[in-house]
Design a protein around this motif. Structure first.
Motif, PDB file in Angstrom:
ATOM      1  N   VAL A 175       0.837  -1.198   0.000  1.00 36.13           N
ATOM      2  CA  VAL A 175       0.000   0.000   0.000  1.00 36.13           C
ATOM      3  C   VAL A 175       0.878   1.257   0.000  1.00 36.13           C
ATOM      4  N   GLY A 176       1.953   1.242   0.775  1.00 33.67           N
ATOM      5  CA  GLY A 176       2.862   2.389   0.813  1.00 33.67           C
ATOM      6  C   GLY A 176       3.499   2.662  -0.539  1.00 33.67           C
ATOM      7  N   CYS A 177       3.891   1.602  -1.247  1.00 31.56           N
ATOM      8  CA  CYS A 177       4.474   1.774  -2.581  1.00 31.56           C
ATOM      9  C   CYS A 177       3.478   2.411  -3.536  1.00 31.56           C
ATOM     10  N   VAL A 178       2.241   1.924  -3.501  1.00 29.73           N
ATOM     11  CA  VAL A 178       1.211   2.446  -4.410  1.00 29.73           C
ATOM     12  C   VAL A 178       0.866   3.893  -4.062  1.00 29.73           C
ATOM     13  N   GLU A 179       0.799   4.195  -2.771  1.00 27.39           N
ATOM     14  CA  GLU A 179       0.537   5.583  -2.363  1.00 27.39           C
ATOM     15  C   GLU A 179       1.630   6.510  -2.896  1.00 27.39           C
ATOM     16  N   TYR A 180       2.873   6.055  -2.845  1.00 30.13           N
ATOM     17  CA  TYR A 180       3.965   6.890  -3.351  1.00 30.13           C
ATOM     18  C   TYR A 180       3.883   7.028  -4.872  1.00 30.13           C
TER      19      TYR A 180
END
Length: 411
Positions: A175-180
């Motif tokens: 999720v953090g990767c996609v948010e970035y």
């Protein structure tokens, strides 16, 4: 270069020519990487010619030596079949539909079948990173993260509790990767910190390592190259023998290349290469948190571009595009391909081909699956070259306008 030769044979020729080596030069370097004495020059040269012609594939003894000669790993130069089932349905692998899993999660006790289904679900989501629209993947990832986190209030064995923490950690990383990718840097950093905490609580070194790798990635796109090195070192300290250590070494090499320190960049690249060479071939090449050999070529390409090694960067960019594209033209790794095209654009600009440079740059920006911070960072490298060499050209102004528009969207 004849297309009827195997891809590995064509790459051997391309790698050799990119270095300006004759075939005799190549076998001289080959000897330097060999663990034992090799046949005489005449015999070895005949063998090398047979390899480059595609007449015979190098033996298992020679493959890693040839790979080391060209600064890559065996399975990047001589690929093997890996599992690519990121889009497989959960039901096929676990016998459960999503609704069944959710229902089981609401039970007071969680059985092994449910845990298996959750593992498969997390793997599926991580395997869809490259192709699924980021907004959709963010929604799905958050939903599953919430469901998995909710399990901590139920009766779990100690082993189940640790696995639930680990599954939550993997989902938080995703999720953090996609948010970035979507440009939400604040949310991405908060999610990254949550993943780091979950990894520490689960005593899961690789999750912690990937959380540090995300910090390195965020730093490199922001131009904080010393921060990249610090994050890479922190990740390697906590997960020195895990697959993530390979990517951490690559991020460190990218930072050193941007700082202009060629020696440190090459030391980091070779450290990562040696580590990856000693690891088993990945089972699932699609999982975003797996460092496959082709991905390492992608990182080496980036470092060579920054170091001004145009021929080597171009050769690797062409290889990244080839390895990331299916036989029918489907792009399996569109984000890698976009950055490879930008690399080709930078090389074209340096060599006086403005039209080719801008075409590659525009092509990369049209990619449907993008990581905005990453694509903007590399695009700015191309923009710097074309602005310096062709500041008044209409094509330059058009490309810069497109880039500025995209940059405003990411703010």
């Amino acid at each position: 270069m004849s297309l009827d030769r195997p891809a590995w044979a064509r790459r051997m020729t391309a790698e050799r020519e990119a270095r300006g080596w004759s075939q005799s030069d190549a076998i001289g370097t080959l000897r330097a990487h060999a663990p034992k004495k090799l046949p005489d020059n005449a015999s070895l040269l005949r063998q090398w010619k047979r390899w480059e012609s595609g007449e015979v594939m190098p033996s298992d003894f020679y493959q890693p030596i040839i790979a080391a000669t060209f600064g890559t790993v065996t399975h990047a130069l001589f690929p093997v079949s890996g599992r690519r089932d990121g889009n497989a349905e959960i039901a096929v692998a676990s016998g459960m539909e999503t609704l069944d899993i959710v229902s089981r999660l609401q039970a007071s006790d969680v059985d092994n079948a449910t845990m298996d289904a959750l593992r498969i679900t997390a793997d599926r989501l991580c395997s869809e990173y490259a192709l699924l629209p980021p907004g959709q993947l963010a929604v799905e990832g958050r939903q599953w993260l919430k469901r998995v986190a909710g399990l901590q209030s139920q009766r779990l064995t100690l082993a189940q509790h640790r696995e639930v923490l680990a599954l939550a950690g993997w989902l938080a990383l995703l999720v953090g990767c996609v948010e970035y990718d979507m440009g939400d840097r604040r949310a991405a950093e908060s999610t990254r910190r949550a993943a780091l905490s979950l990894g520490a609580e689960a005593e899961h070194a690789e999750i912690q390592g990937w959380a540090h790798e995300m910090r390195a990635w965020f730093a490199i796109t922001a131009g904080d190259y010393r921060g990249v090195i610090a994050a890479s070192n922190a990740g390697i300290e906590v997960a020195p023998h895990q697959g993530v250590a390979v990517q951490l070494a690559a991020q460190e090499a990218k930072a050193w290349a941007r700082l202009g320190d060629r020696r440190q960049a090459e030391v980091a690249l070779d450290r990562g290469r040696r580590l990856l060479e000693g690891m088993p071939y990945p089972e699932n090449l699609d999982n975003h948190f797996v460092v496959d050999p082709a991905k390492y070529d992608f990182y080496v390409m980036d470092a060579y571009r920054m170091l001004g090694e145009n021929r080597l960067a171009q050769t690797l960019a062409e290889e990244v595009i080839r390895a990331s594209t299916d036989y029918d033209g489907t792009e399996r790794s569109p984000m890698r391909i976009a950055e490879a095209r930008l690399t080709l654009g930078v090389v074209a600009a340096r060599e006086g081909d403005l039209e080719g440079a801008v075409n590659y740059g525009e092509w990369a920006l049209r990619s449907e699956r993008q990581s905005l911070p990453s694509i903007l960072a590399v695009s700015r490298e191309l923009a710097t070259v074309v602005s310096k060499n062709y500041a008044e050209a209409p094509a330059t102004r058009s490309y810069l306008d497109h880039l500025n528009t995209l940059a405003k969207v990411s703010m």
